[in-house]
Scaffold this motif. Structure first.
Motif, PDB file in Angstrom:
ATOM      1  N   UNK A  99       7.786  83.311  -9.606  1.00  0.00           N
ATOM      2  CA  UNK A  99       8.436  82.314  -8.764  1.00  0.00           C
ATOM      3  C   UNK A  99       9.922  82.596  -8.566  1.00  0.00           C
ATOM      4  N   UNK A 100      10.582  83.226  -9.531  1.00  0.00           N
ATOM      5  CA  UNK A 100      12.001  83.546  -9.346  1.00  0.00           C
ATOM      6  C   UNK A 100      12.181  84.540  -8.213  1.00  0.00           C
ATOM      7  N   UNK A 426      13.158  87.336 -24.352  1.00  0.00           N
ATOM      8  CA  UNK A 426      12.181  86.534 -25.096  1.00  0.00           C
ATOM      9  C   UNK A 426      12.057  85.130 -24.510  1.00  0.00           C
ATOM     10  N   UNK A 427      13.199  84.539 -24.108  1.00  0.00           N
ATOM     11  CA  UNK A 427      13.171  83.191 -23.553  1.00  0.00           C
ATOM     12  C   UNK A 427      12.424  83.138 -22.232  1.00  0.00           C
ATOM     13  N   UNK A 428      12.671  84.120 -21.353  1.00  0.00           N
ATOM     14  CA  UNK A 428      11.961  84.151 -20.078  1.00  0.00           C
ATOM     15  C   UNK A 428      10.468  84.395 -20.296  1.00  0.00           C
ATOM     16  N   UNK A 429      10.145  85.227 -21.271  1.00  0.00           N
ATOM     17  CA  UNK A 429       8.730  85.467 -21.581  1.00  0.00           C
ATOM     18  C   UNK A 429       8.054  84.186 -22.044  1.00  0.00           C
ATOM     19  N   UNK A 430       8.757  83.393 -22.850  1.00  0.00           N
ATOM     20  CA  UNK A 430       8.158  82.144 -23.330  1.00  0.00           C
ATOM     21  C   UNK A 430       8.014  81.119 -22.203  1.00  0.00           C
ATOM     22  N   UNK A 431       8.814  81.253 -21.148  1.00  0.00           N
ATOM     23  CA  UNK A 431       8.649  80.425 -19.957  1.00  0.00           C
ATOM     24  C   UNK A 431       7.487  80.923 -19.085  1.00  0.00           C
ATOM     25  N   UNK A 433       7.559  83.943 -17.412  1.00  0.00           N
ATOM     26  CA  UNK A 433       8.059  84.763 -16.314  1.00  0.00           C
ATOM     27  C   UNK A 433       7.447  86.162 -16.409  1.00  0.00           C
ATOM     28  N   UNK A 434       6.947  86.676 -15.285  1.00  0.00           N
ATOM     29  CA  UNK A 434       6.302  87.992 -15.266  1.00  0.00           C
ATOM     30  C   UNK A 434       7.248  89.080 -15.769  1.00  0.00           C
ATOM     31  N   UNK A 435       6.679  90.110 -16.390  1.00  0.00           N
ATOM     32  CA  UNK A 435       7.472  91.200 -16.960  1.00  0.00           C
ATOM     33  C   UNK A 435       8.354  91.872 -15.917  1.00  0.00           C
TER      34      UNK A 435
END
Length: 499
Positions: A99-100, A426-431, A433-435
């Motif tokens: 989405x970003x 790590x924070x974006x991954x926990x949200x 957010x695609x790699x």
């Protein structure tokens, strides 16, 4: 900027007493709602506002926001304080997945369309932290936007202050120079505030999680500013890397020198302590700051609660909108439900849409990791260190030294590369957010740190290069801005720009 619309009017002493009483009623209602924990919390979403400048063909401020907004004809674009400003509101989107990236593409399309419409009016949009061609002549009362709330706010700030506003900023030398430039001006309007164009990031959180998010955002503020600085020039002077910070603090200051000497708090405020409840911030706002716009509504907030409805808390929102915290608590309602948002206000606009999304990714990702940490960072550093980090970063950018627990005093780029980028990942991954999306934006941050080039660094070097080629400061700044707009539209991240 200030919440609800207000009509042009004068305020009596009774208005101010009634408003104070209503703010207290709103606080009582807010306290009851917090105790019942009835706030809506959506999935994590990225929401933002971006303030923009208008320039003419000679790169001077274009006093044309009414005509430009009429030409754009999009409700996402709105007026701002100065006639050379407009703002785009980006509807909140989920952070998860890609989405970003979708938001980035949509934002670029919206801005390109708006710029094309602006050019039909002889203007162009500039997404920059501070328009470098602005000068004292552009701060006259006639250049306030026509919306009555701006003139009313202008009147109230000067009535509270009782004298004109002093602007005093001592800069840092340009590359290859030891000369220190400074700005010393007197303004009889609040329009210098309009020079400060920012990106504001929103995050809806539960009231119980708000204190951790606010404390983490405060701890991050200096790092954000050092990496994203984009406001080095005003009135032809080379000032701080992020001049927006001290200028905004001074341009809305309701305190004459005697009240500063007494320790009265400024309306542009970082705060003075870590918090344990969101209620602390709203209560501080009402306790320490007189009303600027004491408009009283007919709503009885406790009666609304008793009837099972979400109260508007109109007076609390109005007052909250005239206390300019760098990380601001927001109470709002939608579809009959109330929610709480954290509004991060430290970032300048620009230079490109890609850079804006990269700054957002660093903020949201690192914030999440700091909130989730077993040992919160704000328990390991003094609040004063966070305050000093913000002003040091604004002054020196990548040349500043910031304090961070366990590593002590460190450069912003080293802190980000060693500590914060892995936390952001790590924070974006926990949200969720695609790699590939995480990589796209965090690589921009990494590149900015490795090259030590923000928008401010590029602007300063570009002006120096033009002056060495024989241009005057005025021509060099205008030429730099013209190049900036071309590179802004090309869309490559600022760390890749050459001068």
């Amino acid at each position: 900027m200030m919440g609800d619309e207000v009509e042009q009017r004068t305020f009596s002493r009774k208005d101010r007493q009634m408003f104070r009483h209503k703010v207290q009623e709103c606080l009582d209602a807010l306290g009851a709602m917090l105790a019942d924990d009835t706030f809506r919390v959506d999935e994590p979403r990225l929401g933002m506002e971006i303030e923009l400048n208008l320039v003419d063909e000679s790169m001077q401020p274009a006093m044309a926001n009414a005509a430009v907004l009429e030409a754009i004809a999009d409700p996402d674009f709105q007026t701002e304080l100065g006639q050379f400003n407009i703002e785009i509101n980006v509807a909140p989107e989920p952070l998860a997945g890609d989405r970003m990236r979708i938001l980035e593409n949509g934002l670029r399309t919206s801005l390109d369309t708006a710029d094309a419409r602006a050019r039909e009016q002889g203007c162009a949009l500039a997404m920059i932290g501070m328009l470098p061609t602005l000068g004292k002549d552009h701060f006259g009362h006639q250049w306030l936007s026509s919306n009555p709330r701006y003139d009313l706010l202008n009147q109230q700030i000067f009535a509270a202050r009782g004298e004109d506003i002093e602007l005093s900023i001592t800069g840092v030398p340009l590359p290859g120079s030891h000369d220190i430039e400074s700005l010393n001006e007197i303004s009889d309007t609040i329009l210098p505030e309009a020079a400060c164009t920012s990106v504001q990031l929103h995050l809806q959180v539960s009231p119980t999680e708000f204190p951790a998010h606010w404390n983490a955002a405060q701890a991050l503020a200096g790092v954000q500013v050092a990496l994203a600085a984009n406001s080095p020039f005003l009135a032809g002077k080379a000032l701080w890397h992020e001049t927006r910070i001290p200028l905004f603090e001074q341009a809305t200051d309701t305190r004459p020198q005697e009240l500063k000497n007494q320790g009265v708090r400024p309306r542009v405020w970082f705060g003075e302590r870590w918090i344990t409840s969101i209620f602390d911030l709203f209560e501080e706002n009402s306790r320490y700051f007189p009303a600027l716009l004491p408009v009283v509504s007919d709503e009885d907030p406790m009666a609304e609660l008793a009837a099972g409805r979400a109260p508007g808390l109109t007076e609390l929102k109005m007052h909250n909108g005239t206390v300019y915290r760098w990380n601001r608590p927001i109470y709002d309602t939608s579809n009959g439900e109330q929610h709480i948002r954290l509004e991060n206000r430290v970032l300048p606009a620009g230079p490109t849409v890609l850079d804006v999304l990269a700054d957002a990714a660093l903020y949201y990702g690192t914030l999440r990791s700091l909130v989730d940490a077993d040992r919160p960072v704000w328990t390991q550093m003094s609040f004063d260190a966070a305050v000093e980090n913000l002003h040091s970063a604004a002054r020196g950018g990548f040349d500043s030294r910031l304090y961070w627990p366990e590593v002590g005093w460190i450069s912003p780029q080293e802190l980000v590369l060693r500590r914060l980028l892995p936390m952001a990942e790590a924070g974006l991954a926990s949200y969720g957010v695609d790699t590939e999306v995480r990589d796209r934006y965090l690589r921009v941050i990494e590149g900015r740190c490795l090259r030590r080039q923000s928008g401010s660094v590029w602007q300063r070097n570009a002006v120096v290069a033009r002056e060495r080629a024989g241009e005057t400061r005025e021509r060099a700044v205008a030429g730099m801005l013209s190049d900036y707009l071309q590179l802004m539209h090309e869309g490559e991240a600022v760390h890749t720009w050459s001068w």
